[in-house]
Design an enzyme around this catalytic site. Structure first.
Site, short mmCIF file in Angstrom:
data_model
loop_
_atom_site.label_atom_id
_atom_site.label_comp_id
_atom_site.label_asym_id
_atom_site.label_seq_id
_atom_site.Cartn_x
_atom_site.Cartn_y
_atom_site.Cartn_z
N SER A 163 0.73 -1.24 -0.12
CA SER A 163 -0.08 0.22 0.10
C SER A 163 0.76 1.35 -0.06
O SER A 163 1.68 1.43 -1.11
CB SER A 163 -1.07 -0.10 1.13
OG SER A 163 -1.86 1.03 1.04
N ASP A 202 -9.35 -2.11 -6.31
CA ASP A 202 -8.84 -1.96 -5.18
C ASP A 202 -9.54 -0.61 -4.34
O ASP A 202 -9.71 0.41 -4.85
CB ASP A 202 -7.40 -1.55 -5.06
CG ASP A 202 -6.75 -1.73 -3.90
OD1 ASP A 202 -7.16 -1.28 -2.88
OD2 ASP A 202 -5.55 -1.82 -3.55
N HIS A 228 -7.25 -5.27 -1.12
CA HIS A 228 -6.10 -4.66 -0.79
C HIS A 228 -5.24 -5.34 0.11
O HIS A 228 -3.88 -5.11 -0.09
CB HIS A 228 -6.42 -3.32 -0.20
CG HIS A 228 -5.52 -2.38 -0.07
ND1 HIS A 228 -4.75 -1.67 -0.98
CD2 HIS A 228 -4.73 -1.94 1.05
CE1 HIS A 228 -3.96 -0.67 -0.66
NE2 HIS A 228 -3.68 -1.05 0.74
#
Length: 436
Positions: free
Chosen positions: A146, A386, A414
């Protein structure tokens, strides 16, 4: 650098590392802060024979995950790497940043100036400062989840000589999109995730509306002083970005009320669970700096972009939904001014947050020309639709980084690198090595 004694968990040997790095890397002789990182080596392995893998957690504002033994992707990594779990500056056991420590900096203006040194660029320069101390100068592999992938992309832009490979999961940022453009792309994704949740659990439509209606009339005081309003209740949509998040949200909603002498009330158990999910006490930097991770135009403040864009998407207005018969829509990864009113971990930092939202002078984070000439092997897992990172933005960036190989999948949300065990990391390693 100082190193503590090593200790053990099942299947692993752990070593604590502490480093002093400049607060401002352009002033190496100025103030210094501390970084903490945990080294993990498989039991029975000789660490001196293993290459390093640096893990950069998502966020911003989260310390590295605290694994027990060889959980999730770590099990695969330890078969061939010496892993460094870095608490990025301001998080975990690194010099902390929160409502208790920031007053040491002085006024809100000085706090905001201090926090301007906690973006992606400083994190990567931290990594480059500690790398020679650990590897003797050898490059290492970086795994970015991320926001950690945003950091890895900056690494490729500014210090590719420090990398043998870059592995990115759910974290290929747009190279050019402003915070406003990021959220314009995000709200439609949020709506799709809501629709999918209500298709799976149609009974939650009435449950969510009933809770929001109750909170509209009776905002709830949560344990610790957190105030739950209909708007903050909508923030529970952040769960919808995880593989089991829709199911978690369903179980949370199904028994929210209990009977009392004065009528149905939200239960203590529900309120405590909500507090744990919504409180920023453990990661205040996430709220303070979230929009700044998209800020690259020196002349443009972020100016509460998520709040401004939300106003252009009236289907997310709880009052309008309740006045009609539309399902209540939960929001996702968005931070709003009212977060600094309802959360006691953030309330003392409201003025600091306003100054950061108004700040200009943010520098560019990515170098498209250098990325176009990239020579570092790079692989990225892009999770289809996502919630947190726009798929089209990610694919556009993938095309802009020379040699990057993508794995686009809808098997995971995610959190795929955690939920997928060893599979996601194994796939990325195969991609950068030309084995897949």
């Amino acid at each position: 650098m100082t190193t503590a004694h090593s200790y053990r968990q099942p299947g692993t040997v752990l070593t604590d590392h502490h480093f002093a790095v400049p607060l401002d890397h352009t002033r190496p002789d100025g103030e210094r802060i501390e970084l903490y990182a945990r080294e993990v080596v498989g039991a029975g392995k000789d660490p001196a024979t293993l290459p390093w893998l640096l893990y950069l957690e998502g966020g911003p504002g989260f310390g590295a995950r605290r694994f027990i033994g060889r959980q999730a992707w770590l099990d695969r990594a330890l078969t061939e790497y010496r892993v460094l779990l870095l608490d990025q500056r301001g998080t975990g056991r690194s010099t902390p940043v929160n409502r208790q420590t920031l007053p040491l900096r002085g006024t809100p203006a000085r706090q905001a100036e201090y926090l301007a040194h906690f973006r992606t660029d400083s994190i990567v320069r931290d990594a480059e400062a500690i790398r020679p101390l650990l590897t003797g100068g050898a490059p290492w592999t970086v795994l970015g989840q991320s926001f950690g992938g945003f950091c890895a992309t900056h690494y490729l832009s500014t210090a590719p000589e420090g990398l043998t490979a870059a592995l990115i999961t759910g974290g290929l940022p747009s190279l050019t999109a402003s915070a406003e453009e990021v959220y314009e792309a995000a709200y439609p994704r949020m709506e799709r995730k809501n629709r999918a949740h209500y298709d799976r659990y149609p009974m939650d439509v009435d449950r969510a509306r009933r809770i929001a209606a109750h909170l509209t009339l009776h905002p709830a005081e949560l344990p610790g002083g957190h105030r739950l309003t209909a708007q903050s209740f909508q923030s529970l949509g952040i769960l919808l970005g995880g593989g089991d998040g829709s199911h978690q949200l369903h179980y949370l909603l199904e028994d929210a009320f209990v009977p009392t002498p004065s009528g149905p009330e939200l239960s203590d158990a529900f309120l405590e669970a909500v507090r744990g999910l919504l409180s920023f006490a453990g990661h205040p930097l996430y709220a303070l700096l979230h929009e700044s991770i998209y800020a690259q135009d020196p002349s443009a403040p972020t100016a509460w972009a998520a709040e401004r864009v939300r106003a252009r998407h009236p289907r997310f207005d709880a009052a309008k939904s309740l006045a009609g018969d539309e399902p209540l829509l939960f929001t996702g990864e968005t931070v709003h001014p009212w977060h600094f009113e309802v959360d006691p971990a953030l309330a003392p930092l409201r003025e600091t947050a306003e100054l950061l939202a108004a700040r200009t002078g943010w520098g560019p984070l990515y170098d498209p020309a250098r990325l176009a000439a990239n020579e570092v092997p790079v692989a990225a897992a892009v999770y289809h639709d996502d919630l947190y990172v726009d798929t089209e933005h990610s694919l556009r960036t993938a095309r802009a980084i020379r040699g990057l190989r993508t794995w686009v999948t809808d098997e995971y949300e995610h959190d795929g690198v955690r939920a997928g065990g060893s599979r996601v990391l194994d796939r990325l390693l195969a991609l950068v090595r030309g084995e897949a």
